[in-house]
Design a protein around this motif. Structure first.
Motif, mmCIF file in Angstrom:
data_model
loop_
_atom_site.group_PDB
_atom_site.id
_atom_site.type_symbol
_atom_site.label_atom_id
_atom_site.label_comp_id
_atom_site.label_asym_id
_atom_site.label_seq_id
_atom_site.Cartn_x
_atom_site.Cartn_y
_atom_site.Cartn_z
ATOM 1 N N PRO A 1 77.891 67.857 48.239
ATOM 2 C CA PRO A 1 79.324 67.839 48.034
ATOM 3 C C PRO A 1 80.185 68.167 46.846
ATOM 4 C CG PRO A 1 78.741 65.950 48.490
ATOM 5 C CD PRO A 1 77.776 66.423 48.726
ATOM 6 N N LEU A 2 79.490 67.045 45.800
ATOM 7 C CA LEU A 2 79.511 66.791 44.417
ATOM 8 C C LEU A 2 79.385 68.432 43.608
ATOM 9 C CD1 LEU A 2 78.398 63.257 43.574
ATOM 10 C CD2 LEU A 2 80.283 64.496 44.135
ATOM 11 N N MET A 3 78.293 69.238 44.072
ATOM 12 C CA MET A 3 78.140 70.449 43.491
ATOM 13 C C MET A 3 78.731 71.738 44.273
ATOM 14 S SD MET A 3 73.808 70.650 43.135
ATOM 15 C CE MET A 3 73.116 70.066 44.331
ATOM 16 N N LEU A 4 79.416 70.909 44.861
ATOM 17 C CA LEU A 4 80.193 72.477 45.579
ATOM 18 C C LEU A 4 81.561 72.271 45.537
ATOM 19 C CD1 LEU A 4 79.058 72.652 49.471
ATOM 20 C CD2 LEU A 4 78.679 74.468 47.645
ATOM 21 N N SER A 5 82.377 71.289 45.319
ATOM 22 C CA SER A 5 83.867 70.581 45.287
ATOM 23 C C SER A 5 84.239 71.107 44.157
ATOM 24 C CB SER A 5 83.992 69.363 45.644
ATOM 25 O OG SER A 5 85.134 68.964 45.622
ATOM 26 N N ASN A 6 85.620 70.870 43.884
ATOM 27 C CA ASN A 6 86.651 70.992 42.487
ATOM 28 C C ASN A 6 86.831 69.636 41.928
ATOM 29 O OD1 ASN A 6 88.773 70.327 44.480
ATOM 30 N ND2 ASN A 6 90.009 72.858 44.422
ATOM 31 N N GLN A 7 86.244 69.438 42.857
ATOM 32 C CA GLN A 7 86.354 67.556 42.131
ATOM 33 C C GLN A 7 85.258 67.467 41.529
ATOM 34 O OE1 GLN A 7 87.158 65.087 45.256
ATOM 35 N NE2 GLN A 7 87.755 66.169 46.889
ATOM 36 N N GLY A 8 84.254 68.347 41.405
ATOM 37 C CA GLY A 8 82.848 67.694 40.808
ATOM 38 C C GLY A 8 82.384 69.282 39.773
ATOM 39 N N ALA A 9 81.417 69.901 40.141
ATOM 40 C CA ALA A 9 80.588 71.352 39.274
ATOM 41 C C ALA A 9 81.291 72.055 40.102
ATOM 42 C CB ALA A 9 79.423 70.982 39.510
ATOM 43 N N HIS B 1 83.194 60.284 48.562
ATOM 44 C CA HIS B 1 82.677 59.666 49.594
ATOM 45 C C HIS B 1 81.728 60.739 50.616
ATOM 46 C CE1 HIS B 1 87.107 57.303 49.186
ATOM 47 N NE2 HIS B 1 86.219 56.955 48.549
ATOM 48 N N LEU B 2 81.905 61.875 50.851
ATOM 49 C CA LEU B 2 81.553 62.372 51.605
ATOM 50 C C LEU B 2 79.849 62.586 51.442
ATOM 51 C CD1 LEU B 2 83.339 65.894 51.409
ATOM 52 C CD2 LEU B 2 83.496 63.893 53.348
ATOM 53 N N GLY B 3 79.295 61.804 49.905
ATOM 54 C CA GLY B 3 78.153 62.032 49.573
ATOM 55 C C GLY B 3 77.900 60.978 49.633
ATOM 56 N N LEU B 4 78.604 60.047 49.494
ATOM 57 C CA LEU B 4 77.933 57.871 50.399
ATOM 58 C C LEU B 4 77.624 58.420 51.792
ATOM 59 C CD1 LEU B 4 80.605 56.488 48.116
ATOM 60 C CD2 LEU B 4 77.663 55.814 48.238
ATOM 61 N N TRP B 5 78.730 59.189 52.618
ATOM 62 C CA TRP B 5 78.414 58.720 54.179
ATOM 63 C C TRP B 5 76.949 59.819 53.963
ATOM 64 C CZ3 TRP B 5 83.707 61.763 54.971
ATOM 65 C CH2 TRP B 5 84.599 60.647 54.865
ATOM 66 N N ASN B 6 76.500 60.546 53.752
ATOM 67 C CA ASN B 6 75.417 61.645 54.021
ATOM 68 C C ASN B 6 74.288 60.253 53.081
ATOM 69 O OD1 ASN B 6 76.236 62.549 55.726
ATOM 70 N ND2 ASN B 6 75.738 65.161 54.842
ATOM 71 N N GLY B 7 74.505 60.607 52.224
ATOM 72 C CA GLY B 7 73.479 60.289 51.227
ATOM 73 C C GLY B 7 73.082 58.076 51.398
ATOM 74 N N LEU B 8 73.713 57.748 52.005
ATOM 75 C CA LEU B 8 73.819 56.662 52.620
ATOM 76 C C LEU B 8 72.791 56.501 53.919
ATOM 77 C CD1 LEU B 8 76.059 53.885 51.164
ATOM 78 C CD2 LEU B 8 74.028 54.682 49.849
ATOM 79 N N ASN B 9 73.548 57.484 54.456
ATOM 80 C CA ASN B 9 72.536 57.769 56.519
ATOM 81 C C ASN B 9 70.957 57.451 55.830
ATOM 82 O OD1 ASN B 9 71.299 59.866 58.301
ATOM 83 N ND2 ASN B 9 73.172 58.363 58.951
ATOM 84 N N PHE B 10 70.932 58.320 54.232
ATOM 85 C CA PHE B 10 69.523 59.012 54.043
ATOM 86 C C PHE B 10 68.926 57.667 53.762
ATOM 87 C CE2 PHE B 10 69.927 63.299 55.373
ATOM 88 C CZ PHE B 10 68.906 63.653 55.421
ATOM 89 N N VAL B 11 69.399 56.217 52.914
ATOM 90 C CA VAL B 11 68.389 55.240 52.179
ATOM 91 C C VAL B 11 69.051 54.394 54.069
ATOM 92 C CG1 VAL B 11 70.100 53.050 50.670
ATOM 93 C CG2 VAL B 11 70.021 55.337 50.182
ATOM 94 N N ALA B 12 70.004 54.609 54.640
ATOM 95 C CA ALA B 12 69.672 52.918 56.048
ATOM 96 C C ALA B 12 67.895 54.075 56.506
ATOM 97 C CB ALA B 12 70.125 53.525 56.353
ATOM 98 N N GLN B 13 68.015 55.098 56.504
ATOM 99 C CA GLN B 13 66.869 55.897 56.810
ATOM 100 C C GLN B 13 65.114 55.337 56.539
ATOM 101 O OE1 GLN B 13 66.430 60.580 58.052
ATOM 102 N NE2 GLN B 13 68.468 60.094 57.899
ATOM 103 N N ILE B 14 65.551 55.601 54.573
ATOM 104 C CA ILE B 14 63.888 54.919 54.625
ATOM 105 C C ILE B 14 64.005 53.510 54.207
ATOM 106 C CG2 ILE B 14 63.111 53.968 51.482
ATOM 107 C CD1 ILE B 14 65.405 56.524 51.201
ATOM 108 N N GLU C 1 89.602 53.481 57.898
ATOM 109 C CA GLU C 1 89.525 53.517 56.649
ATOM 110 C C GLU C 1 88.143 54.553 56.335
ATOM 111 O OE1 GLU C 1 91.371 53.145 54.527
ATOM 112 O OE2 GLU C 1 92.971 51.971 55.935
ATOM 113 N N TRP C 2 88.372 55.130 55.108
ATOM 114 C CA TRP C 2 86.748 55.816 55.182
ATOM 115 C C TRP C 2 85.467 54.757 54.489
ATOM 116 C CZ3 TRP C 2 83.215 55.016 51.127
ATOM 117 C CH2 TRP C 2 83.996 53.951 49.439
ATOM 118 N N ILE C 3 85.520 53.483 54.794
ATOM 119 C CA ILE C 3 84.276 52.306 54.535
ATOM 120 C C ILE C 3 84.088 52.221 55.893
ATOM 121 C CG2 ILE C 3 86.140 50.483 55.478
ATOM 122 C CD1 ILE C 3 83.044 50.938 52.369
ATOM 123 N N MET C 4 84.740 52.092 56.942
ATOM 124 C CA MET C 4 84.018 52.427 59.003
ATOM 125 C C MET C 4 83.452 53.623 59.303
ATOM 126 S SD MET C 4 84.641 49.128 60.229
ATOM 127 C CE MET C 4 84.448 50.104 61.681
#
Length: 540
Positions: free
Chosen positions: A465-473, A105-118, A156-159
């Motif tokens: 966030p995926l590289m940092l977190s213990n949920q990821g790498a 979700h953290l990745g989506l919040w910032n990643g889709l922010n940049f998609v919207a910019q594009i 909710e996180w989606i908002m």
């Protein structure tokens, strides 16, 4: 306003443009610029004092940077707040068993922010050229304010995701509104300092946010929506210049609305002794006419943009701006509190505040270095320094369990990195975005260059966030090795492509690019504009 001629050259727009056409018939790149500003040989200090109203008006535009610096950074910084985590947690931390934010979700919040910019960056040059720079400023304000409303009502996180998308729409309008406007009203001698002011105000917004989050954490951490409400303070501050500012004289000139352009120029400059409005507007008109002539030689605007020279200018315009993502901005500024929290720093919000304060101090010193040392040297040497710091940060990740001393060391390294960044890529990234482009193609060039930066932003802001977190790498601080490595790889095209542009007029930059001058020789190459200034001064 007193208007008297300060030169022997044509003082009307019509005669100036006619002479431009005659002068360029032979396409002689070593000719003499037929019209130059009466203030072309002035130094920055006296010029700022002379045109204090123009300079302060440019600084007013930067309040928009403070608005988005605060508003668009809230979600990335509040993710370590206990109340925010409690509200939007959807997973359990595998180490502590406590509720936690989903790294995806953290990745989506910032990643889709940049998609919207594009998405908006692909549209914004059309609206900026069709309806003006002010139209895009109002659109920027609308989307950013709407994103705040979504944050306030989110359950909710989606908002929060939708809020970030709306914030991305606002961010996508920056290059073709605020930055383009500032570049068009600036005089060459203080263009770097004025455009650099945007970075200062952006950083000030982040400092105020860091202060607010620290106060929230120490007083009432579970009432996190107070930070969202506080964003309306910056909306109110931004509304004042937004209403006051006239449309860009350069945009009016491109539309052949000469009287509107003169009224706008008069309002921006104010009553300046010895200022010949007709002559100085002829300089503006010359830049537009010169750019239009080059574009006409290649067909339509978009065909001109696709020419080898202008494609190179797009790449150069985006080099420092995109470099921000490679040197570690998504880590140090995008996920500051999250990064420090995972590194077991005792007070990540205090660490974030220290980093943001150092950033502001560094940007203040950059006002001197940008126009004295120059853009090219700062980008190259500072990039190497930031790459080295990232490698040291990564090395700390192999030193066993995190302790209080290692946390202090990490914050110290991040502060040093922030100071170096503030004196180089923080202002120069924004400056090059609009400075390198041709006047007629500025909005389109800035938009395409910003799209390239945003594409890299999508990649890094989703994966960090995926590289940092213990949920990821679960790399933790070792992520510094990754950013250090790609920083030094990115320096290779910077060395060969990024030129020195300090103090150059847009006329000179057009000429230097048309002559295919290598990047490392820009600073020493004499231009037609310089010859014209020398001839004018010699005639007195």
């Amino acid at each position: 306003m007193e208007e008297k001629s300060a030169t022997q050259q044509p003082s009307t727009v019509t005669s100036a443009v006619s002479e431009i056409e005659d002068d360029n018939k032979d396409e002689n790149p070593h000719g003499v610029t037929p019209v130059t500003s009466a203030f072309a040989d002035w130094k920055r200090g006296p010029l700022v004092r002379k045109f204090w109203r123009l300079y302060l008006t440019g600084v007013m535009v930067c309040v928009g940077g403070m608005y988005i610096g605060y508003g668009n950074s809230v979600v990335g910084s509040i993710i370590a707040n206990r109340g925010f985590v409690q509200q939007f947690a959807t997973v359990t931390n595998p180490d502590t068993g406590e509720p936690d934010l989903d790294a995806h979700h953290l990745g989506l919040w910032n990643g889709l922010n940049f998609v919207a910019q594009i998405v908006v960056q692909m549209i914004s040059p059309f609206t900026a050229d069709r309806w003006g720079r002010k139209f895009n400023m109002w659109a920027f304000t609308f989307f950013l304010t709407l994103s705040i409303i979504f944050e306030i009502v989110a359950q909710e996180w989606i908002m929060i995701l939708w809020s970030r998308i709306l914030g991305g729409f606002a961010g996508g309008l920056l290059a073709t509104s605020i930055m383009t406007y500032m570049s068009e009203i600036s005089l060459p001698q203080f263009r770097g300092a004025l455009l650099g002011s945007f970075s200062l105000f952006f950083a000030l917004g982040q400092v105020f946010l860091a202060i607010g989050l620290k106060v929230l954490e120490d007083t009432d951490p579970f009432n996190f929506r107070n930070v969202f409400y506080s964003e309306f303070v910056f909306f109110g501050l931004w509304l004042v210049p937004l209403v006051y500012l006239p449309e860009s004289p350069a945009w009016y000139a491109a539309q052949d609305r000469d009287e509107d352009a003169k009224r706008s120029l008069r309002r921006l400059v104010g009553p300046v002794d010895g200022y010949d409005l007709d002559h100085e507007y002829a300089v503006v008109k010359f830049e537009v006419a010169q750019s239009a002539r080059l574009a006409r030689a290649r067909g339509s605007d978009w065909r001109a943009l696709a020419s080898p020279v202008n494609l190179k200018r797009i790449v150069i315009a985006t080099l420092p701006f995109t470099f921000q993502n490679f040197v570690g901005v998504p880590l140090i500024f995008g996920y500051t509190t999250y990064f420090l929290q995972l590194a077991n720093v005792a007070d990540p919000f205090l660490g974030n505040l220290m980093i943001q304060l150092i950033l502001v101090v560094g940007i203040v010193s950059a006002f001197y270095f940008i126009d004295i040392v120059g853009r090219r040297s700062l980008v190259i040497w500072s990039g190497a320094a930031m790459g080295a710091i990232c490698l040291v940060i990564g090395g700390l990740g192999f030193m066993g369990p995190n302790t209080t001393s290692s946390g202090i060391g990490l914050v110290t390294l991040c502060c040093v990195w922030a100071f170096v960044y503030a004196n180089s890529l923080a202002p120069i990234g924004w400056i090059s975005l609009v400075e390198v482009s041709s006047p007629l193609l500025r909005a389109k060039t800035a938009a395409v260059a910003a799209i390239i930066q945003s594409l890299s932003g999508v990649l890094f802001n989703y994966t960090v966030p995926l590289m940092l977190s213990n949920q990821g790498a679960n790399w933790g601080q070792r992520i510094g090795l990754f950013f250090g490595g790609i920083t030094f790889a990115y320096l290779v095209p910077v060395l060969f492509l990024f030129p020195e542009t300090k103090g150059r007029t847009y006329q000179e930059l057009d000429e230097l690019f048309e002559r295919r001058i290598p990047a490392w020789r820009f600073h020493e190459t004499k231009t037609a504009h310089q010859t014209g200034v020398e001839m004018r001064l010699g005639g007195h």
